[in-house]
Every structure is written in C-alpha cells, then in structure tokens.
Design a protein around this motif. Structure first.
Motif, PDB file in Angstrom:
ATOM      1  N   PHE A  74     -11.017 -50.108 -47.857  1.00 28.07           N
ATOM      2  CA  PHE A  74     -10.778 -50.375 -46.444  1.00 28.07           C
ATOM      3  C   PHE A  74     -10.843 -51.875 -46.145  1.00 28.07           C
ATOM      4  O   PHE A  74      -9.989 -52.415 -45.426  1.00 28.07           O
ATOM      5  N   ALA A  75     -11.842 -52.558 -46.708  1.00 27.21           N
ATOM      6  CA  ALA A  75     -11.976 -53.996 -46.472  1.00 27.21           C
ATOM      7  C   ALA A  75     -10.765 -54.741 -47.024  1.00 27.21           C
ATOM      8  O   ALA A  75     -10.245 -55.671 -46.391  1.00 27.21           O
ATOM      9  N   THR A  76     -10.309 -54.328 -48.214  1.00 21.99           N
ATOM     10  CA  THR A  76      -9.127 -54.956 -48.810  1.00 21.99           C
ATOM     11  C   THR A  76      -7.895 -54.705 -47.955  1.00 21.99           C
ATOM     12  O   THR A  76      -7.080 -55.605 -47.721  1.00 21.99           O
ATOM     13  N   THR A  79      -8.028 -56.864 -44.859  1.00 20.58           N
ATOM     14  CA  THR A  79      -7.807 -58.278 -45.193  1.00 20.58           C
ATOM     15  C   THR A  79      -6.326 -58.557 -45.400  1.00 20.58           C
ATOM     16  O   THR A  79      -5.777 -59.541 -44.874  1.00 20.58           O
ATOM     17  N   LEU A  80      -5.666 -57.683 -46.145  1.00 19.90           N
ATOM     18  CA  LEU A  80      -4.244 -57.884 -46.437  1.00 19.90           C
ATOM     19  C   LEU A  80      -3.379 -57.715 -45.192  1.00 19.90           C
ATOM     20  O   LEU A  80      -2.383 -58.418 -45.028  1.00 19.90           O
ATOM     21  N   ILE A  81      -3.754 -56.783 -44.321  1.00 22.25           N
ATOM     22  CA  ILE A  81      -2.975 -56.626 -43.095  1.00 22.25           C
ATOM     23  C   ILE A  81      -3.163 -57.856 -42.202  1.00 22.25           C
ATOM     24  O   ILE A  81      -2.268 -58.250 -41.445  1.00 22.25           O
ATOM     25  N   THR A 113       1.468 -54.439 -52.014  1.00 16.59           N
ATOM     26  CA  THR A 113       0.097 -53.981 -52.220  1.00 16.59           C
ATOM     27  C   THR A 113      -0.375 -53.123 -51.061  1.00 16.59           C
ATOM     28  O   THR A 113      -1.098 -52.140 -51.247  1.00 16.59           O
ATOM     29  N   LEU A 114       0.042 -53.459 -49.843  1.00 18.26           N
ATOM     30  CA  LEU A 114      -0.333 -52.653 -48.679  1.00 18.26           C
ATOM     31  C   LEU A 114       0.240 -51.240 -48.786  1.00 18.26           C
ATOM     32  O   LEU A 114      -0.436 -50.264 -48.436  1.00 18.26           O
ATOM     33  N   VAL A 115       1.472 -51.122 -49.271  1.00 16.67           N
ATOM     34  CA  VAL A 115       2.057 -49.789 -49.465  1.00 16.67           C
ATOM     35  C   VAL A 115       1.274 -49.023 -50.534  1.00 16.67           C
ATOM     36  O   VAL A 115       0.975 -47.832 -50.379  1.00 16.67           O
ATOM     37  N   ALA A 116       0.933 -49.710 -51.629  1.00 17.40           N
ATOM     38  CA  ALA A 116       0.185 -49.064 -52.713  1.00 17.40           C
ATOM     39  C   ALA A 116      -1.178 -48.569 -52.221  1.00 17.40           C
ATOM     40  O   ALA A 116      -1.613 -47.461 -52.568  1.00 17.40           O
ATOM     41  N   ILE A 117      -1.846 -49.387 -51.419  1.00 15.29           N
ATOM     42  CA  ILE A 117      -3.144 -48.976 -50.882  1.00 15.29           C
ATOM     43  C   ILE A 117      -2.984 -47.776 -49.956  1.00 15.29           C
ATOM     44  O   ILE A 117      -3.795 -46.847 -49.973  1.00 15.29           O
ATOM     45  N   ALA A 118      -1.932 -47.779 -49.144  1.00 15.75           N
ATOM     46  CA  ALA A 118      -1.685 -46.648 -48.238  1.00 15.75           C
ATOM     47  C   ALA A 118      -1.566 -45.348 -49.023  1.00 15.75           C
ATOM     48  O   ALA A 118      -2.055 -44.295 -48.584  1.00 15.75           O
ATOM     49  N   MET A 119      -0.945 -45.408 -50.204  1.00 14.65           N
ATOM     50  CA  MET A 119      -0.796 -44.213 -51.038  1.00 14.65           C
ATOM     51  C   MET A 119      -2.150 -43.652 -51.481  1.00 14.65           C
ATOM     52  O   MET A 119      -2.305 -42.441 -51.659  1.00 14.65           O
ATOM     53  N   THR A 120      -3.124 -44.537 -51.689  1.00 14.49           N
ATOM     54  CA  THR A 120      -4.423 -44.076 -52.215  1.00 14.49           C
ATOM     55  C   THR A 120      -5.206 -43.257 -51.194  1.00 14.49           C
ATOM     56  O   THR A 120      -6.202 -42.621 -51.547  1.00 14.49           O
ATOM     57  N   TYR A 121      -4.780 -43.268 -49.932  1.00 11.15           N
ATOM     58  CA  TYR A 121      -5.462 -42.463 -48.921  1.00 11.15           C
ATOM     59  C   TYR A 121      -5.063 -40.992 -48.990  1.00 11.15           C
ATOM     60  O   TYR A 121      -5.664 -40.159 -48.294  1.00 11.15           O
ATOM     61  N   ALA A 182      -9.923 -47.512 -36.182  1.00 12.14           N
ATOM     62  CA  ALA A 182     -10.447 -46.329 -35.495  1.00 12.14           C
ATOM     63  C   ALA A 182     -10.409 -45.063 -36.340  1.00 12.14           C
ATOM     64  O   ALA A 182     -11.339 -44.238 -36.262  1.00 12.14           O
ATOM     65  N   VAL A 183      -9.369 -44.875 -37.178  1.00 14.38           N
ATOM     66  CA  VAL A 183      -9.186 -43.550 -37.781  1.00 14.38           C
ATOM     67  C   VAL A 183      -9.191 -43.502 -39.317  1.00 14.38           C
ATOM     68  O   VAL A 183      -9.391 -42.421 -39.890  1.00 14.38           O
ATOM     69  N   LEU A 184      -8.982 -44.613 -39.998  1.00 14.91           N
ATOM     70  CA  LEU A 184      -8.895 -44.530 -41.460  1.00 14.91           C
ATOM     71  C   LEU A 184     -10.273 -44.378 -42.093  1.00 14.91           C
ATOM     72  O   LEU A 184     -11.242 -45.003 -41.649  1.00 14.91           O
ATOM     73  N   PRO A 185     -10.363 -43.544 -43.144  1.00 10.82           N
ATOM     74  CA  PRO A 185     -11.652 -43.350 -43.818  1.00 10.82           C
ATOM     75  C   PRO A 185     -12.124 -44.623 -44.514  1.00 10.82           C
ATOM     76  O   PRO A 185     -11.313 -45.440 -44.957  1.00 10.82           O
ATOM     77  N   ARG A 186     -13.446 -44.782 -44.602  1.00 16.47           N
ATOM     78  CA  ARG A 186     -14.020 -45.991 -45.193  1.00 16.47           C
ATOM     79  C   ARG A 186     -14.348 -45.837 -46.673  1.00 16.47           C
ATOM     80  O   ARG A 186     -14.659 -46.808 -47.344  1.00 16.47           O
ATOM     81  N   ASN A 187     -14.320 -44.601 -47.195  1.00 16.03           N
ATOM     82  CA  ASN A 187     -14.697 -44.389 -48.597  1.00 16.03           C
ATOM     83  C   ASN A 187     -13.670 -44.989 -49.534  1.00 16.03           C
ATOM     84  O   ASN A 187     -12.503 -45.152 -49.189  1.00 16.03           O
ATOM     85  N   SER A 188     -14.103 -45.347 -50.734  1.00 13.58           N
ATOM     86  CA  SER A 188     -13.220 -45.965 -51.719  1.00 13.58           C
ATOM     87  C   SER A 188     -13.185 -45.117 -52.981  1.00 13.58           C
ATOM     88  O   SER A 188     -14.108 -44.354 -53.264  1.00 13.58           O
ATOM     89  N   HIS A 189     -12.107 -45.290 -53.745  1.00 21.66           N
ATOM     90  CA  HIS A 189     -11.986 -44.661 -55.060  1.00 21.66           C
ATOM     91  C   HIS A 189     -11.875 -45.782 -56.084  1.00 21.66           C
ATOM     92  O   HIS A 189     -10.808 -46.342 -56.301  1.00 21.66           O
ATOM     93  N   ALA A 190     -12.998 -46.143 -56.657  1.00 27.01           N
ATOM     94  CA  ALA A 190     -13.025 -47.289 -57.574  1.00 27.01           C
ATOM     95  C   ALA A 190     -12.180 -47.030 -58.812  1.00 27.01           C
ATOM     96  O   ALA A 190     -12.059 -45.903 -59.291  1.00 27.01           O
ATOM     97  N   ALA A 191     -11.572 -48.106 -59.324  1.00 23.59           N
ATOM     98  CA  ALA A 191     -10.768 -47.998 -60.542  1.00 23.59           C
ATOM     99  C   ALA A 191     -11.651 -47.642 -61.724  1.00 23.59           C
ATOM    100  O   ALA A 191     -12.709 -48.226 -61.925  1.00 23.59           O
ATOM    101  N   LYS A 192     -11.194 -46.688 -62.542  1.00 21.68           N
ATOM    102  CA  LYS A 192     -11.990 -46.247 -63.692  1.00 21.68           C
ATOM    103  C   LYS A 192     -11.458 -46.807 -65.002  1.00 21.68           C
ATOM    104  O   LYS A 192     -11.996 -46.533 -66.059  1.00 21.68           O
ATOM    105  N   ILE A 193     -10.379 -47.573 -64.930  1.00 15.38           N
ATOM    106  CA  ILE A 193      -9.824 -48.165 -66.136  1.00 15.38           C
ATOM    107  C   ILE A 193      -9.671 -49.659 -65.928  1.00 15.38           C
ATOM    108  O   ILE A 193      -9.667 -50.152 -64.805  1.00 15.38           O
ATOM    109  N   GLY A 194      -9.583 -50.388 -67.014  1.00 11.60           N
ATOM    110  CA  GLY A 194      -9.494 -51.838 -66.953  1.00 11.60           C
ATOM    111  C   GLY A 194      -8.186 -52.319 -66.355  1.00 11.60           C
ATOM    112  O   GLY A 194      -7.203 -51.591 -66.283  1.00 11.60           O
ATOM    113  N   PHE A 195      -8.212 -53.584 -65.952  1.00 18.05           N
ATOM    114  CA  PHE A 195      -7.046 -54.206 -65.320  1.00 18.05           C
ATOM    115  C   PHE A 195      -5.830 -54.173 -66.241  1.00 18.05           C
ATOM    116  O   PHE A 195      -4.752 -53.738 -65.863  1.00 18.05           O
ATOM    117  N   LEU A 196      -6.013 -54.621 -67.496  1.00 22.72           N
ATOM    118  CA  LEU A 196      -4.884 -54.668 -68.430  1.00 22.72           C
ATOM    119  C   LEU A 196      -4.421 -53.276 -68.836  1.00 22.72           C
ATOM    120  O   LEU A 196      -3.234 -53.057 -69.094  1.00 22.72           O
TER     121      LEU A 196
END
Length: 268
Positions: A74-76, A79-81, A113-121, A182-196
């Motif tokens: 959510f913070a990311t 910030t990007l928006i 990146t904003l579109v990609a983040i939207a998908m994760t919801y 107002a409406v988007l959830p605050r929980n996150s789904h942390a990445a479980k694999i490395g960047f590369l």
C-alpha cells in the motif's frame, strides 16, 4: 446464498486507477496538435513523446514490478501514484518542451509498476471465480480511457486549452487517491523469491512468445493511434468537431477486444 458481486468498491477503484493511467498515457493523442502550437514545436516533435514514453515504460516496468514486491504494497502504491501526479503536474504547467518531456518520463517510470501492483490486489478484493475477469477489467481501464478519457480530454483542450486536459487528469487523480486511501486493503504479500530469480521467467519460450505477441500488437496499434487525430484531420478531412467521434470508435474497438479476450480466457 447471495450472489457474489464482482464490482465492489475496491475493484472499481483499481479499474479507475488503470483508467487514469491510460488517460494520462493516451491523452497526447487527442491534444498533440494543440501542444505543438502552444509550445511552438512541430507535431512530429510532440509525437516523439509517445515513443519516449514507450522506451522508458518497457524496460522499467518489469524492474519496477520486481522491486515493488519487496516493499509494503500500500505504501509503495501510494508513493508511486504520488509520482504519477507530480509528472502530470509538470505536464500541466510545462513552460517548454523539455519540462513536458521530463513530466512524461516521470509518468512512464511508474505507470507499468502501478498496473502490476493493482493486479496483486486480486486475492484481496475478489474471489477465485472472478480472478481472470478482474485482470481483464484492470487492463481494460486503458481501453476505457481511449473510449471516454481521450475524447473528453480532447474536448476540454479544444474548449479551454491543452493544459486543462492535464489539469483534468490531476483533479481526477486527487479524487482517486482519496478513494484508494479509503477502501484499499493495507495487507501485503511479500515476495518469496529473489529479485534475479523473477527474471528467469523470460527464458521460458511461452513467456517470450506472449511478450512478443503483446509487443507486436501494441506497436501496430500505437503507431496508428498516436497520429490518429492528424490523420483524420489532414488526410481524411474529418471536421474538427467530429474528431472525438473517431477516437471513441477506435477506443470502443480496443475495449471490446480486451473484454472479449477475458471471456475467452475463462472458457480456456
């Protein structure tokens, strides 16, 4: 048992965010001649901003999407928006072509990146039944922007000046930010694999073909769409007052194809 609703408030907000990204990206199409006159540059020079946008958008999107997964979602997202809004403010108040270009680069840096983040919801705002439909609608936000946003932006530019088209985007973005808070959830789904490790997907032949398909389709569409307004005005001799109608027809075709693609995916 009550019927499951797809169009809940968080889903609508995420579709609206995609709409705003699409409107900001494509708005250059409808107001390209106005910007050229206002900044005293050629239409080709202004049209180059579309190419510049793509050159920045394409490589940054996978990098930004991979990096964003490592931070609180959510913070990311917020910030990007905020960066997106700053880029559009630069465009609205640009005194010259260089500042306008800087604003477009800022927008391109964060849009994918904003579109990609939207998908994760998706797991948080809809059910498994509607997962594919959600993805199709978020992508369709871009096409809705070409059906509604670009013609509206073109009309605003013709009536009040091209800067007001960007002011419209800025005003709607502020409203959107309030809705997101107002409406988007605050929980996150942390990445479980490395960047590369995330980029190993690109060695899969199926992924390569899928990306190539999108690249070729986008190239064919955007090359034409970028100069659609001058083509209709100068080559087809469509009267100025009907240019928005041509943009609506083109955008409606894009919207229909996106939504029908989602239905085909559900059948598969």
């Amino acid at each position: 048992m009550a019927k499951e609703r797809f169009f809940n408030l968080p889903v609508l907000i995420l579709i609206a965010s995609s709409f705003m990204l699409g409107m900001s990206e494509f708005i250059m199409v409808g107001i390209l001649p106005d910007i050229a006159v206002g900044l005293k540059v050629s239409e080709v020079t202004v049209g180059n901003l579309v190419s510049l946008f793509a050159f920045v958008y394409a490589p940054v999107t996978p990098l930004g999407s991979a990096l964003s997964a490592r931070f609180p979602r959510f913070a990311t997202h917020m910030t990007l928006i905020g960066v997106f809004l700053a880029g559009n403010l630069l465009c609205a108040f640009a005194p010259n072509y260089a500042v306008l270009m800087a604003g477009r680069i800022l927008i391109a840096l964060v849009s994918g990146t904003l579109v990609a983040i939207a998908m994760t919801y998706a797991p948080d705002v809809t059910t498994d039944t509607f997962r594919t439909k959600f993805i199709a609608w978020v992508f369709s936000g871009f096409s809705i922007a070409s059906v509604v946003g670009v013609p509206v932006g073109t009309w605003v530019a013709n009536a009040f000046g091209w800067r007001w088209a960007f002011h419209l985007v800025n005003a709607l973005t502020v409203v959107l930010i309030i809705g997101m808070v107002a409406v988007l959830p605050r929980n996150s789904h942390a990445a479980k694999i490395g960047f590369l490790s995330q980029f190993r997907l690109f060695f899969d032949r199926r992924i390569q073909l899928g990306v190539l398909d999108v690249v070729c389709g986008a190239a064919a569409s955007y090359v034409f769409y970028t100069y659609l307004t001058p083509i209709m005005r100068d080559e087809v001799h469509v009267p100025e007052q009907y240019l928005s109608v041509g943009l609506v027809i083109f955008g409606a075709a894009c919207l229909w194809s996106n939504l029908y693609g989602g239905k085909l995916a559900d059948r598969g």
